[in-house]
Motif scaffolding. Structure first.
Motif, PDB file in Angstrom:
ATOM      1  N   LYS A 173       0.835  -1.196   0.000  1.00 24.83           N
ATOM      2  CA  LYS A 173       0.000   0.000   0.000  1.00 24.83           C
ATOM      3  C   LYS A 173       0.871   1.248   0.000  1.00 24.83           C
ATOM      4  O   LYS A 173       1.876   1.305   0.723  1.00 24.83           O
ATOM      5  CB  LYS A 173      -0.918   0.004   1.219  1.00 24.83           C
ATOM      6  CG  LYS A 173      -1.840   1.210   1.285  1.00 24.83           C
ATOM      7  CD  LYS A 173      -2.736   1.147   2.509  1.00 24.83           C
ATOM      8  CE  LYS A 173      -3.631   2.385   2.580  1.00 24.83           C
ATOM      9  NZ  LYS A 173      -4.527   2.357   3.761  1.00 24.83           N
TER      10      LYS A 173
ATOM     11  N   THR B 249     -10.233   3.352  -8.528  1.00 21.55           N
ATOM     12  CA  THR B 249      -9.759   2.099  -7.939  1.00 21.55           C
ATOM     13  C   THR B 249      -9.341   2.384  -6.501  1.00 21.55           C
ATOM     14  O   THR B 249      -9.024   3.536  -6.150  1.00 21.55           O
ATOM     15  CB  THR B 249      -8.558   1.531  -8.725  1.00 21.55           C
ATOM     16  OG1 THR B 249      -7.508   2.499  -8.742  1.00 21.55           O
ATOM     17  CG2 THR B 249      -8.962   1.160 -10.151  1.00 21.55           C
TER      18      THR B 249
ATOM     19  N   GLU C 149      -5.230   1.129  -2.168  1.00 17.76           N
ATOM     20  CA  GLU C 149      -4.332   0.026  -1.828  1.00 17.76           C
ATOM     21  C   GLU C 149      -3.610  -0.527  -3.052  1.00 17.76           C
ATOM     22  O   GLU C 149      -2.471  -0.993  -2.962  1.00 17.76           O
ATOM     23  CB  GLU C 149      -5.111  -1.114  -1.150  1.00 17.76           C
ATOM     24  CG  GLU C 149      -5.534  -0.829   0.277  1.00 17.76           C
ATOM     25  CD  GLU C 149      -6.769   0.061   0.357  1.00 17.76           C
ATOM     26  OE1 GLU C 149      -7.312   0.419  -0.726  1.00 17.76           O
ATOM     27  OE2 GLU C 149      -7.190   0.397   1.475  1.00 17.76           O
ATOM     28  N   THR C 150      -4.258  -0.485  -4.223  1.00 21.41           N
ATOM     29  CA  THR C 150      -3.656  -1.042  -5.437  1.00 21.41           C
ATOM     30  C   THR C 150      -3.122   0.035  -6.378  1.00 21.41           C
ATOM     31  O   THR C 150      -2.768  -0.256  -7.518  1.00 21.41           O
ATOM     32  CB  THR C 150      -4.689  -1.903  -6.187  1.00 21.41           C
ATOM     33  OG1 THR C 150      -5.820  -1.086  -6.537  1.00 21.41           O
ATOM     34  CG2 THR C 150      -5.149  -3.075  -5.337  1.00 21.41           C
TER      35      THR C 150
ATOM     36  N   ASN D 195       1.417  -6.317  -6.086  1.00 17.50           N
ATOM     37  CA  ASN D 195       0.175  -5.626  -6.455  1.00 17.50           C
ATOM     38  C   ASN D 195      -0.621  -6.495  -7.424  1.00 17.50           C
ATOM     39  O   ASN D 195      -0.099  -6.891  -8.469  1.00 17.50           O
ATOM     40  CB  ASN D 195       0.496  -4.270  -7.102  1.00 17.50           C
ATOM     41  CG  ASN D 195      -0.723  -3.382  -7.254  1.00 17.50           C
ATOM     42  OD1 ASN D 195      -1.777  -3.825  -7.685  1.00 17.50           O
ATOM     43  ND2 ASN D 195      -0.557  -2.109  -6.912  1.00 17.50           N
TER      44      ASN D 195
END
Length: 367
Positions: free
Chosen positions: A2, A69, A72-73, A100
């Motif tokens: 992250k 999105t 975190e990604t 990821n």
């Protein structure tokens, strides 16, 4: 992994929100930039994105198919913590992105390059980036393209913010001017009612009529965009309300307005003519404070007519004196008529004074 939080995250988010770009609709101006970036960098995916609290939001995208999105990604969430431009030839070799899912999927994003979008205070807001499903590198010319396009994104955002700030300031100034004019008009009206000297009372009444009417015109003008015309019916509805408050209680004002919109110059001429006629009638035609004033305005196809009349006791001799008077009001009316190529006619028959000003439409005249 992250992305870490920016060390000035609160200030960064405040700057991002200042641009009012989040959650806006897709726009061709930005879509064309990502299309150009994708084509010139020879990649399937290109986006303009902003790193919001808890999410990455896309203003424009090619090859992605989504508008946001989770943070975190986000690959760009890492990138905005670095310099002005970041290129990652193979994401799976970068410890920040190797785990990821966007990079591990089949196909995943194996290549990334992005130019950071910075606000006016220098803090990073997001990126203009390109992605590919295979490892690769950009040419120096392609890197230059991304940098230039990223500057175009921020120029567009800065320009929009400047325009919005100017519009807000203008509205505030116009609002204050309108309120000031209305207040001055009301104050003059009150002083006119209290004045014992007839000459002073008439002067204050004249000034009040003009200022309150100009306040109505100003309200319509500041709501217009450049090149627009004024809705005469709407304007004189406001004018009628203002004037009715300023004439004696026993005098009725009646307006009949039909036809097209008019240019600000012509609308102002109509307004001044009405003001002068009403002021003259209150002083001379209906001196006892009772009666009626009728105003009829019609304008379309380049021609127009304005008729002002009262229910006083004016005679043909009075109409002749009005037509040849050297008074300020008459000179103003005559001057306005000449300036707009119109003819002026005063008439009376013992049942009131009538002023008719008209301009016939010329061939090919659009107004």
């Amino acid at each position: 992994m992250k992305p870490d939080v920016h060390p000035l995250e609160s200030e960064r988010l405040q700057e991002l929100r200042r641009y009012n770009i989040l959650d806006t609709e897709r726009e061709r101006d930005f879509d064309e930039l990502v299309e150009l970036a994708s084509e010139l960098c020879e990649v399937p995916v290109s986006v303009v994105n902003f790193i919001d609290e808890g999410r990455q939001w896309f203003k424009a995208e090619v090859g992605l198919g989504v508008r946001s999105t989770p943070l975190e990604t986000s690959l760009c969430g890492h990138v905005i913590l670095q310099g002005d431009f970041v290129e990652i030839p193979d994401t799976l070799l970068d410890p920040r992105m190797a785990d990821n899912p966007l990079c591990n999927d089949n196909p995943g994003f194996r290549f990334y390059a992005g130019a950071v979008l910075k606000g006016a205070n220098g803090l990073p807001l997001g990126t203009l980036c390109v992605l590919d499903n295979k490892p690769r590198t950009l040419t120096e010319g392609q890197r230059k393209v991304l940098r230039i396009l990223s500057r175009h994104v921020m120029r567009e955002l800065d320009l929009r913010m400047a325009v919005e700030s100017e519009r807000t300031l203008r509205q505030e100034v116009d609002h204050r001017v309108k309120n000031s004019l209305a207040s001055i008009g009301a104050m003059l009206s009150m002083k006119a009612k209290r004045a014992e000297n007839e000459g002073v009372r008439e002067a204050l009444l004249d000034a009040g009529l003009r200022i309150r009417s100009l306040s109505s015109l100003h309200a319509h003008l500041h709501e217009m965009d450049k090149g627009q015309t004024i809705n005469l019916q709407s304007l004189f509805e406001s004018v009628a309300q203002d004037l009715q408050q300023l004439v004696p209680d026993g005098i009725e004002l009646a307006f009949s307005v039909s036809g097209d919109h008019a240019s600000p110059e012509l609308a102002n001429a109509f307004l001044l003519i009405v003001n002068e006629f009403v002021a003259n009638t209150v002083k001379h035609g209906l001196k006892d404070g009772n009666g009626r004033i009728d105003i009829t305005i019609h304008a379309n196809d380049g021609g127009w007519t304005i008729v002002c009349s009262d229910t006083g006791t004016a005679t043909p001799a009075d109409a002749e004196r009005a037509a040849t008077s050297a008074g300020l009001g008459t000179r103003v009316i005559q001057s306005l008529a000449r300036a707009h190529g119109a003819t002026t006619r005063w008439s009376a028959g013992g049942d009131g004074l009538r002023l008719e000003i008209s301009r016939q439409a010329a061939t090919g005249d659009a107004g």
